[in-house]
Design a protein around this motif. Structure first.
Motif, PDB file in Angstrom:
ATOM      1  N   TRP A  27      40.260 -51.172  93.562  1.00  0.00           N
ATOM      2  CA  TRP A  27      39.865 -51.247  94.835  1.00  0.00           C
ATOM      3  C   TRP A  27      39.240 -52.572  95.287  1.00  0.00           C
ATOM      4  N   LEU A  28      38.123 -52.852  94.373  1.00  0.00           N
ATOM      5  CA  LEU A  28      37.268 -53.802  94.612  1.00  0.00           C
ATOM      6  C   LEU A  28      38.154 -55.275  94.724  1.00  0.00           C
ATOM      7  N   LEU A  29      39.124 -55.396  93.615  1.00  0.00           N
ATOM      8  CA  LEU A  29      40.108 -56.483  93.575  1.00  0.00           C
ATOM      9  C   LEU A  29      40.861 -56.718  94.683  1.00  0.00           C
ATOM     10  N   GLU A  30      41.477 -55.668  95.000  1.00  0.00           N
ATOM     11  CA  GLU A  30      42.536 -55.499  95.936  1.00  0.00           C
ATOM     12  C   GLU A  30      41.777 -55.848  97.441  1.00  0.00           C
ATOM     13  N   PHE A  86      37.320 -59.258  78.586  1.00  0.00           N
ATOM     14  CA  PHE A  86      36.952 -58.093  77.934  1.00  0.00           C
ATOM     15  C   PHE A  86      35.677 -57.338  78.944  1.00  0.00           C
ATOM     16  N   ILE A  87      36.076 -56.174  79.114  1.00  0.00           N
ATOM     17  CA  ILE A  87      34.950 -55.431  79.582  1.00  0.00           C
ATOM     18  C   ILE A  87      34.228 -54.183  78.618  1.00  0.00           C
ATOM     19  N   THR A  88      32.823 -54.698  78.665  1.00  0.00           N
ATOM     20  CA  THR A  88      32.174 -54.179  77.239  1.00  0.00           C
ATOM     21  C   THR A  88      31.105 -53.296  77.572  1.00  0.00           C
ATOM     22  N   LYS A 110      29.090 -53.690  81.182  1.00  0.00           N
ATOM     23  CA  LYS A 110      28.805 -52.386  81.972  1.00  0.00           C
ATOM     24  C   LYS A 110      27.453 -52.103  82.157  1.00  0.00           C
ATOM     25  N   PRO A 111      26.807 -51.721  83.102  1.00  0.00           N
ATOM     26  CA  PRO A 111      27.502 -51.903  84.518  1.00  0.00           C
ATOM     27  C   PRO A 111      27.304 -53.389  84.932  1.00  0.00           C
ATOM     28  N   PHE A 112      28.213 -53.635  85.444  1.00  0.00           N
ATOM     29  CA  PHE A 112      28.527 -55.220  85.852  1.00  0.00           C
ATOM     30  C   PHE A 112      28.389 -55.236  87.370  1.00  0.00           C
ATOM     31  N   ASN A 113      27.805 -56.480  87.675  1.00  0.00           N
ATOM     32  CA  ASN A 113      27.768 -56.788  89.038  1.00  0.00           C
ATOM     33  C   ASN A 113      29.014 -57.215  89.751  1.00  0.00           C
ATOM     34  N   THR A 115      29.996 -59.174  92.035  1.00  0.00           N
ATOM     35  CA  THR A 115      30.083 -60.668  92.470  1.00  0.00           C
ATOM     36  C   THR A 115      30.352 -61.344  91.281  1.00  0.00           C
ATOM     37  N   GLU A 116      29.778 -61.226  90.260  1.00  0.00           N
ATOM     38  CA  GLU A 116      30.073 -61.883  88.894  1.00  0.00           C
ATOM     39  C   GLU A 116      31.335 -61.501  88.260  1.00  0.00           C
ATOM     40  N   LEU A 117      31.800 -60.312  88.395  1.00  0.00           N
ATOM     41  CA  LEU A 117      33.264 -59.964  88.166  1.00  0.00           C
ATOM     42  C   LEU A 117      34.047 -60.684  88.873  1.00  0.00           C
ATOM     43  N   LEU A 118      34.287 -60.869  90.014  1.00  0.00           N
ATOM     44  CA  LEU A 118      34.952 -61.516  91.037  1.00  0.00           C
ATOM     45  C   LEU A 118      35.057 -63.217  90.677  1.00  0.00           C
ATOM     46  N   ARG A 119      33.895 -63.408  90.314  1.00  0.00           N
ATOM     47  CA  ARG A 119      33.478 -65.148  90.008  1.00  0.00           C
ATOM     48  C   ARG A 119      34.321 -65.206  88.698  1.00  0.00           C
ATOM     49  N   LEU A 120      34.476 -64.488  88.040  1.00  0.00           N
ATOM     50  CA  LEU A 120      34.884 -64.532  86.767  1.00  0.00           C
ATOM     51  C   LEU A 120      36.470 -64.563  86.550  1.00  0.00           C
ATOM     52  N   VAL A 121      36.812 -63.552  87.592  1.00  0.00           N
ATOM     53  CA  VAL A 121      38.202 -63.170  87.721  1.00  0.00           C
ATOM     54  C   VAL A 121      38.998 -64.604  88.331  1.00  0.00           C
ATOM     55  N   SER A 122      38.227 -65.213  89.491  1.00  0.00           N
ATOM     56  CA  SER A 122      38.580 -66.250  90.391  1.00  0.00           C
ATOM     57  C   SER A 122      38.591 -67.497  89.385  1.00  0.00           C
TER      58      SER A 122
END
Length: 211
Positions: A27-30, A86-88, A110-113, A115-122
């Motif tokens: 949901w977050l990514l989409e 990796f999700i750890t 985990k639990p991750f932020n 904004t940080e996840l979206l930054r890493l993915v981008s």
């Protein structure tokens, strides 16, 4: 800063056995414009995987059956170029660090932020896109190299090591004028706008460092 939306051919592949986490991540990514394909197990993803997959892989370290690390090893063995984040859990950080040494791009704990996840993915998608463009360019350079005649390749090899036209003529036992003709044909066939571009492209494809 809004994360960069993936290009149409890039997909975020999400592999995690936790259904609630899978759904919330998807949901977050989409919601940020990313295209997502979610899998409940490493085995399911491996069945679907194709060498032409583009984008990145969000992969849980610990899962029943095949672990994330085992999937990473399997993909490496099949020469996958798909970047992996990796999700750890807290206890998995040393394991994730070890995975970084084997080619993983990054890990998030985990639990991750969000904004940080979206930054890493981008960041991962931009890097993957650049690498894919480089691979396409290398393939084109390789194709052009195959079109050179034997003599043109000999001239090119001497150009690469820094020989001047007169030196090339002496080495090959041909006239300077003939060297100039071959050199012009090499530049044309390789679609190089400068000597520097020619040298850089050939060195990149051959993986040879010459000084």
């Amino acid at each position: 800063m809004k994360p960069q939306v993936s290009t149409p051919e890039q997909i975020i592949y999400l592999v995690d056995d936790d259904e609630a986490l899978r759904d919330s991540l998807a949901w977050l990514l989409e919601s940020q414009g990313f295209k997502v394909a979610a899998f409940a197990s490493a085995e399911d993803f491996l069945k679907a995987w194709r060498p032409e997959f583009n984008g990145c892989l969000l992969l849980d370290v610990r899962m029943p059956g095949m672990s994330g690390l085992e999937l990473h090893e399997r993909l490496r063995a099949q020469y996958s170029t798909l970047p992996i984040i990796f999700i750890t859990g807290h206890g998995d950080v040393p394991t994730a660090v070890a995975a970084l040494k084997k080619g993983a791009v990054d890990f998030i704990e985990k639990p991750f932020n969000d904004t940080e996840l979206l930054r890493l993915v981008s960041q991962c998608l931009v890097t993957e896109q650049e690498h894919r463009a480089r691979r396409r360019q290398d393939a084109e350079v390789s194709r052009r190299l195959d079109q050179l005649t034997q003599r043109e390749r000999e001239v090119l090899d001497l150009i690469i090591v820094g020989k001047l036209n007169k030196q090339i003529a002496d080495v090959l036992g041909i006239s300077i004028k003939t060297v100039e003709v071959h050199r012009a044909r090499v530049m044309e066939k390789m679609a190089a706008q400068s000597l520097a571009e020619l040298v850089q492209n050939v060195m990149a494809i051959e993986g040879v460092q010459r000084t």
